[in-house]
Design a protein around this motif. Sequence first.
Motif, PDB file in Angstrom:
ATOM      1  N   SER A   1       0.912  -1.102   0.094  1.00  0.00           N
ATOM      2  CA  SER A   1       0.082  -0.210  -0.092  1.00  0.00           C
ATOM      3  C   SER A   1       0.765   1.246   0.088  1.00  0.00           C
ATOM      4  O   SER A   1       2.026   1.400   0.646  1.00  0.00           O
ATOM      5  CB  SER A   1      -0.841   0.006   1.219  1.00  0.00           C
ATOM      6  OG  SER A   1      -1.414   1.236   1.302  1.00  0.00           O
ATOM      7  N   SER A   2       0.215   2.289  -0.604  1.00  0.00           N
ATOM      8  CA  SER A   2       1.071   3.553  -0.748  1.00  0.00           C
ATOM      9  C   SER A   2       0.451   4.718   0.551  1.00  0.00           C
ATOM     10  O   SER A   2       0.963   5.543   0.521  1.00  0.00           O
ATOM     11  CB  SER A   2       0.885   4.147  -2.143  1.00  0.00           C
ATOM     12  OG  SER A   2      -0.475   4.433  -2.382  1.00  0.00           O
ATOM     13  N   ILE A   3      -0.473   4.011   1.008  1.00  0.00           N
ATOM     14  CA  ILE A   3      -1.153   4.874   2.087  1.00  0.00           C
ATOM     15  C   ILE A   3      -0.301   4.926   3.549  1.00  0.00           C
ATOM     16  O   ILE A   3       0.125   3.857   3.901  1.00  0.00           O
ATOM     17  CB  ILE A   3      -2.606   4.383   2.570  1.00  0.00           C
ATOM     18  CG1 ILE A   3      -3.334   4.242   1.283  1.00  0.00           C
ATOM     19  CG2 ILE A   3      -3.244   5.399   3.551  1.00  0.00           C
ATOM     20  CD1 ILE A   3      -4.698   3.560   1.569  1.00  0.00           C
ATOM     21  N   SER A   4       0.079   6.090   3.836  1.00  0.00           N
ATOM     22  CA  SER A   4       0.880   6.431   4.919  1.00  0.00           C
ATOM     23  C   SER A   4       0.105   5.883   6.378  1.00  0.00           C
ATOM     24  O   SER A   4      -1.162   5.551   6.178  1.00  0.00           O
ATOM     25  CB  SER A   4       1.076   7.874   5.304  1.00  0.00           C
ATOM     26  OG  SER A   4      -0.102   8.475   5.696  1.00  0.00           O
ATOM     27  N   LYS A   5       1.049   5.443   7.360  1.00  0.00           N
ATOM     28  CA  LYS A   5       0.296   4.737   8.457  1.00  0.00           C
ATOM     29  C   LYS A   5      -0.590   5.888   9.478  1.00  0.00           C
ATOM     30  O   LYS A   5      -1.602   5.605   9.704  1.00  0.00           O
ATOM     31  CB  LYS A   5       1.513   4.754   9.497  1.00  0.00           C
ATOM     32  CG  LYS A   5       2.485   3.622   9.115  1.00  0.00           C
ATOM     33  CD  LYS A   5       3.477   3.397  10.008  1.00  0.00           C
ATOM     34  CE  LYS A   5       2.925   2.785  11.561  1.00  0.00           C
ATOM     35  NZ  LYS A   5       4.138   2.563  12.410  1.00  0.00           N
ATOM     36  N   GLU A   6      -0.227   7.242   9.003  1.00  0.00           N
ATOM     37  CA  GLU A   6      -0.852   8.275   9.873  1.00  0.00           C
ATOM     38  C   GLU A   6      -2.251   8.381   8.925  1.00  0.00           C
ATOM     39  O   GLU A   6      -3.451   8.387   9.655  1.00  0.00           O
ATOM     40  CB  GLU A   6      -0.391   9.633   9.580  1.00  0.00           C
ATOM     41  CG  GLU A   6      -1.421  10.718  10.118  1.00  0.00           C
ATOM     42  CD  GLU A   6      -0.679  12.186   9.689  1.00  0.00           C
ATOM     43  OE1 GLU A   6      -1.273  13.108  10.046  1.00  0.00           O
ATOM     44  OE2 GLU A   6       0.397  12.142   9.375  1.00  0.00           O
TER      45      GLU A   6
END
Length: 382
Positions: free
Chosen positions: A54-59
């Motif tokens: 995934s390219s979504i950040s942890k935040e």
Amino acid sequence: MEELKVTFQIITPMFLSGADQEKAEFRLASLKGALRYWYRSIDPSYNHPVSSSSSISKESWIFGGAKQGEGQSRFLMRMESHHQMNVVSNKQDNSKYHKPTYFAFFLKTKVETAPMKKDYVPRLCLVPNRTVTVYFFRRTSNKVCDPIEEWKALLSSIWLLGHLGGLGSRSRRGFGTLALKSWGFTNDSSANQLLKQLPIANNESSIKAWKNHFLASLNSIKSWFGEWQDICEHSIINHKTSFYCREQKYNSWNEALDDVAKVIQDFRKKNKDHRFALGMPLKIKEKMKKSKSSKPKEIVYTPFDGERYASPVWIRIIEIKGKYYPFIAVLTPPKKIAIAEQEEGKKETKTMFKHDFSMHDALNKFCIYLNDYGDKGWKRCE
């Protein structure tokens, strides 16, 4: 669905409003924003991809985001429907709610027709000693992220907010102090083990015990995420972060807050070259050096590339068995920042320093000042 029940207590007046600034209300949106802030302060990998796929950040994965694919937060929130928050106008009891006037300047009216310049605007606040209970529900997912890691992010944010932060106007200066009082899962959860690693310091019977449990829980949180390797663009909690507590106890929160206000005011007067580290914009009156008869002019100091620099210094009041203790957290700031000065009423700005201003040097000066302040100095929590 896993459910976490959390109860906070309001320690100092909370000036928190929605679209209508004349009303006071406890807003879940503000709570969520504060949790996001404290998560960013503690996790060095907050902006890393949540997984290799995934390219979504942890935040964004934990707290939600507006970019494509980010979507809703992993946790839904609900406040107890029967909960009633008492509100009071600051005009009803001015002496009780606004004695630390150095921090309460934001309540002074700007209306020219006011009978006195020191009149206050009729603004409502959520009163101290009230509690608010919030439920957090973790949404099921397709296992993009380990549920335990999601709970670590949320629990650390709740704990930090409930021991270091607050909500509403001037929360960095002691108003809106929010204390975590209890939390627990209402059903079976694999994250129960995490709660055991984070004892709540606010329920202790002495300031010494409070500090011991505070440091123990903070060290547990740090072990979850690891140490920051680089200085970030925002204030963070790392090995350079300092915490100070005034062991002198007070009978009321406003007496304790007034004590801190005097400390901040005195530091700014005696350390003009370092006062910018406590936050900007900073508006002060300065007399022009070339003319002894010239009237003081209002000068506004701001970051050169923006209008605001959020203070890395958080002030709060600790309540233990009806007694109140001032507390200061000095977070680790961005390394350097360029400062500009502007004369009030003029559009042009000019750089105040030819070189960047070192926030680290300035905050070190502030910490030394705390250690040496008065007969009963501020004790560093260590």
